[in-house]
Each structure stands twice: as C-alpha cells, then as structure tokens.
Design a protein around this motif. Sequence first.
Motif, PDB file in Angstrom:
ATOM      1  N   PRO A  25       0.831  -1.211   0.000  1.00  0.00           N
ATOM      2  CA  PRO A  25       0.000   0.000   0.000  1.00  0.00           C
ATOM      3  C   PRO A  25       0.867   1.262   0.000  1.00  0.00           C
ATOM      4  O   PRO A  25       1.966   1.271   0.545  1.00  0.00           O
ATOM      5  N   VAL A  26       0.350   2.292  -0.618  1.00  0.00           N
ATOM      6  CA  VAL A  26       1.062   3.569  -0.731  1.00  0.00           C
ATOM      7  C   VAL A  26       0.148   4.682  -0.254  1.00  0.00           C
ATOM      8  O   VAL A  26      -1.036   4.726  -0.614  1.00  0.00           O
TER       9      VAL A  26
ATOM     10  N   LEU B 271      -0.600   8.572  -0.512  1.00  0.00           N
ATOM     11  CA  LEU B 271      -0.324   9.656  -1.447  1.00  0.00           C
ATOM     12  C   LEU B 271      -1.037  10.926  -1.002  1.00  0.00           C
ATOM     13  O   LEU B 271      -2.124  10.869  -0.424  1.00  0.00           O
ATOM     14  N   ARG B 272      -0.407  12.044  -1.270  1.00  0.00           N
ATOM     15  CA  ARG B 272      -1.029  13.343  -0.996  1.00  0.00           C
ATOM     16  C   ARG B 272      -0.883  14.204  -2.237  1.00  0.00           C
ATOM     17  O   ARG B 272       0.221  14.494  -2.688  1.00  0.00           O
ATOM     18  N   TYR B 273      -2.047  14.607  -2.766  1.00  0.00           N
ATOM     19  CA  TYR B 273      -2.090  15.400  -3.994  1.00  0.00           C
ATOM     20  C   TYR B 273      -2.989  16.604  -3.771  1.00  0.00           C
ATOM     21  O   TYR B 273      -4.156  16.466  -3.394  1.00  0.00           O
ATOM     22  N   LYS B 274      -2.409  17.781  -3.954  1.00  0.00           N
ATOM     23  CA  LYS B 274      -3.129  19.043  -3.742  1.00  0.00           C
ATOM     24  C   LYS B 274      -3.796  19.088  -2.373  1.00  0.00           C
ATOM     25  O   LYS B 274      -4.941  19.508  -2.233  1.00  0.00           O
ATOM     26  N   GLY B 275      -3.060  18.628  -1.355  1.00  0.00           N
ATOM     27  CA  GLY B 275      -3.530  18.710   0.018  1.00  0.00           C
ATOM     28  C   GLY B 275      -4.478  17.619   0.444  1.00  0.00           C
ATOM     29  O   GLY B 275      -4.879  17.572   1.614  1.00  0.00           O
ATOM     30  N   LYS B 276      -4.849  16.702  -0.445  1.00  0.00           N
ATOM     31  CA  LYS B 276      -5.776  15.628  -0.102  1.00  0.00           C
ATOM     32  C   LYS B 276      -5.063  14.281  -0.121  1.00  0.00           C
ATOM     33  O   LYS B 276      -4.147  14.064  -0.903  1.00  0.00           O
ATOM     34  N   ALA B 277      -5.520  13.383   0.771  1.00  0.00           N
ATOM     35  CA  ALA B 277      -4.904  12.063   0.892  1.00  0.00           C
ATOM     36  C   ALA B 277      -5.590  11.055  -0.021  1.00  0.00           C
ATOM     37  O   ALA B 277      -6.825  11.065  -0.164  1.00  0.00           O
ATOM     38  N   TYR B 278      -4.783  10.192  -0.635  1.00  0.00           N
ATOM     39  CA  TYR B 278      -5.291   9.140  -1.508  1.00  0.00           C
ATOM     40  C   TYR B 278      -4.533   7.854  -1.217  1.00  0.00           C
ATOM     41  O   TYR B 278      -3.387   7.877  -0.756  1.00  0.00           O
ATOM     42  N   ASP B 279      -5.189   6.733  -1.489  1.00  0.00           N
ATOM     43  CA  ASP B 279      -4.539   5.429  -1.364  1.00  0.00           C
ATOM     44  C   ASP B 279      -3.975   5.008  -2.715  1.00  0.00           C
ATOM     45  O   ASP B 279      -4.507   5.360  -3.769  1.00  0.00           O
ATOM     46  N   GLY B 280      -2.913   4.221  -2.632  1.00  0.00           N
ATOM     47  CA  GLY B 280      -2.300   3.716  -3.849  1.00  0.00           C
ATOM     48  C   GLY B 280      -1.710   2.342  -3.630  1.00  0.00           C
ATOM     49  O   GLY B 280      -1.712   1.820  -2.511  1.00  0.00           O
ATOM     50  N   THR B 281      -1.186   1.761  -4.695  1.00  0.00           N
ATOM     51  CA  THR B 281      -0.597   0.422  -4.646  1.00  0.00           C
ATOM     52  C   THR B 281       0.634   0.382  -5.541  1.00  0.00           C
ATOM     53  O   THR B 281       0.638   0.971  -6.628  1.00  0.00           O
ATOM     54  N   VAL B 282       1.663  -0.309  -5.083  1.00  0.00           N
ATOM     55  CA  VAL B 282       2.870  -0.484  -5.894  1.00  0.00           C
ATOM     56  C   VAL B 282       2.571  -1.478  -7.015  1.00  0.00           C
ATOM     57  O   VAL B 282       2.165  -2.615  -6.762  1.00  0.00           O
ATOM     58  N   LEU B 283       2.767  -1.036  -8.264  1.00  0.00           N
ATOM     59  CA  LEU B 283       2.531  -1.895  -9.424  1.00  0.00           C
ATOM     60  C   LEU B 283       3.806  -2.562  -9.921  1.00  0.00           C
ATOM     61  O   LEU B 283       3.789  -3.704 -10.351  1.00  0.00           O
ATOM     62  N   GLN B 284       4.906  -1.831  -9.878  1.00  0.00           N
ATOM     63  CA  GLN B 284       6.167  -2.370 -10.428  1.00  0.00           C
ATOM     64  C   GLN B 284       7.341  -1.895  -9.592  1.00  0.00           C
ATOM     65  O   GLN B 284       7.422  -0.725  -9.212  1.00  0.00           O
TER      66      GLN B 284
END
Length: 314
Positions: free
Chosen positions: A192-193, A195-208
């Motif tokens: 799991p990753v 992420l913060r973009y333009k002040g907002k938090a998001y979830d992500g996943t390592v693909l490669q």
Amino acid sequence: MEEETVQPPLIQPTEEELNLVQAVKGNIQTYLRGTARFVSAATEEASFLESGGKVQSVNVAVGDSVKAGDVLVELDSGDLELQLRLQKMNVEKGWLQYRQSKMSDVSETELRLREIDLERETLLLESMESRLENSRLYAPIDGVVIFAETLQTGDTVSAHQTIMTIADPARIQLTYTAGSPKDLMMVETGMPVQLRYKGKAYDGTVLQTPANAPLTTDEIQTERNAVLLIVEMEKQPEDVQIGHSAEMIIELQNRADVILLPRSAVRSYMGRSYVQIADGSQRREVDVEVGLTTATEAEIVSGLDEGQMVVVNH
C-alpha cells in the motif's frame, strides 16, 4: 588452566558532562518517502520507419492534443504530389482504354496489352502513394505530445529517430525514481502507498519494482528500471494531469517492543558498531548489532539491555 576473561578497558570521561540516554523498548518503522510524478501508462514514439529526409513542416508542438492519424511532421517530397495527381489521371486513362477494348471486337493480344498498361500505371501510382505516405509522420494514438525533437524547416532526420512521443492522458499512473537501487530493496509489488495530492490524501498500490520490471536489452532502460517504482492511485481526481506530482509514503518495515536508541548514540568504525555505556563515573565500549534505523532512531538487536545508560555523541 582456566582461561582468563579480559574485560574491555574502562574509559575515563572527558571534562565535559556526559550526555546520557536510556535504552528503552518501543516500536520502530521505516518508510520510503519521496515525490512521485504522474505519467501516462500508454505512450507511443513516432518515427519515420522507411527512410529519413529533410523537414518540410512541423505541425504540432509539446502540449498539443492529437488524434490518431494526424500528420505530425512532413518531409520534403519535391513535386511528388503533382506527380501523384498526374499518375492518377494515367490510371484513369488506362482503365478507360482497357474497358473500351474489352467492349470492342479486339484480339486477345490487344486486350492483354491494354491490361498490362493499366497494371503498370496502377503499380506506379501505388509506389508514389507509398512514397508520399512515408514522407509524413502520423500520430499513432489519440493523446498529448509530451516530447518533440527540436526541428526546423530544412533539418535532416533519420529513419527510426524518435521525432515525437504521444501519451494517452486517460491512462495515468505515478512513477518514483530513487537515488539508488538499495533504496528500493524492501519495496514489493502490492504494497500500500499513501499519497497526498493538492492537500488531499489518496490510497495507492505499488505496481512495479526493480524486481519485476520487464526484461530488456536496452541498457539505458535497464538502468532506469533499477531505480524506478510504478504506483497506481486509487480513485484518481479528475483534475490530475501528466506532469503533476504527489507526495508518496510507503511503510517498509515495522517492529514492535524492541530496544531503541537515538542514532547519535550508535558509533561505527571499520564496520564495527558499538555504544559507550555509562558505568558510574566511567564509560566503556560495547559492541552492538543494529537492526532497523530511521533518521533519528536505531534498533539494537543484541549487545544492550533495556534500561542501560548510553553516552550520546555530541
């Protein structure tokens, strides 16, 4: 004869007051932190495949949107377009003569000669059309121009030279380039990753990761893959664009109830890790095994007990 145990020598403190810290138990986590950049997951390079030539016109620039089949660059083809128009007339003329002969009472030889004339003119037309087609560079996909070779009218380009790169803005992912391959050794696909973009938090996943990067004979690409992570952001905001960036955090390791010290308390010399333990008014060196480390803390795997007082480097 009983072997005598030699104790480490006691080290007299300096005149400065000792700066002491207690070895305590706690939790330690290591992270990979950095800035990841949004890129297209689908890019295509555009180049002249048959032959190069002199540039006649460049029709698009970096940042322009294109549709598949749009003409990006045209090479100087001389009067080929005029020749092509004339040749189309020759083909039409040959077809009319062949049809007239077929409808007339002519010999098989005469009809065959008309047919050969038509085939010859048709082949010439196809050759001219192919030459004109090869003098134009077309967009391979719908997308945005993210790279364009600096070209002016009269410049010469070669076959297979990358002239432009087109990216599909509808398929976006994040890439992170580490400073060294060892920085990514603990990262695994599926992690799991945050992420913060333009002040907002998001979830992500390592693909490669470097471990599962596609094999390639391109040495430059191999070097890039050795320090490259590809990350997918879940529920991407609609305003994400190629070239934007997001702050990234990946938790690598997490250990609980371990002995911890400030990193400044651990000393290293010639591959040896040790600490200085306060023993009354004196101090002595003790070798330790270091586990996880962060910017401020170090895990002590062995060599030190909870509660012992350790001298901290100034």
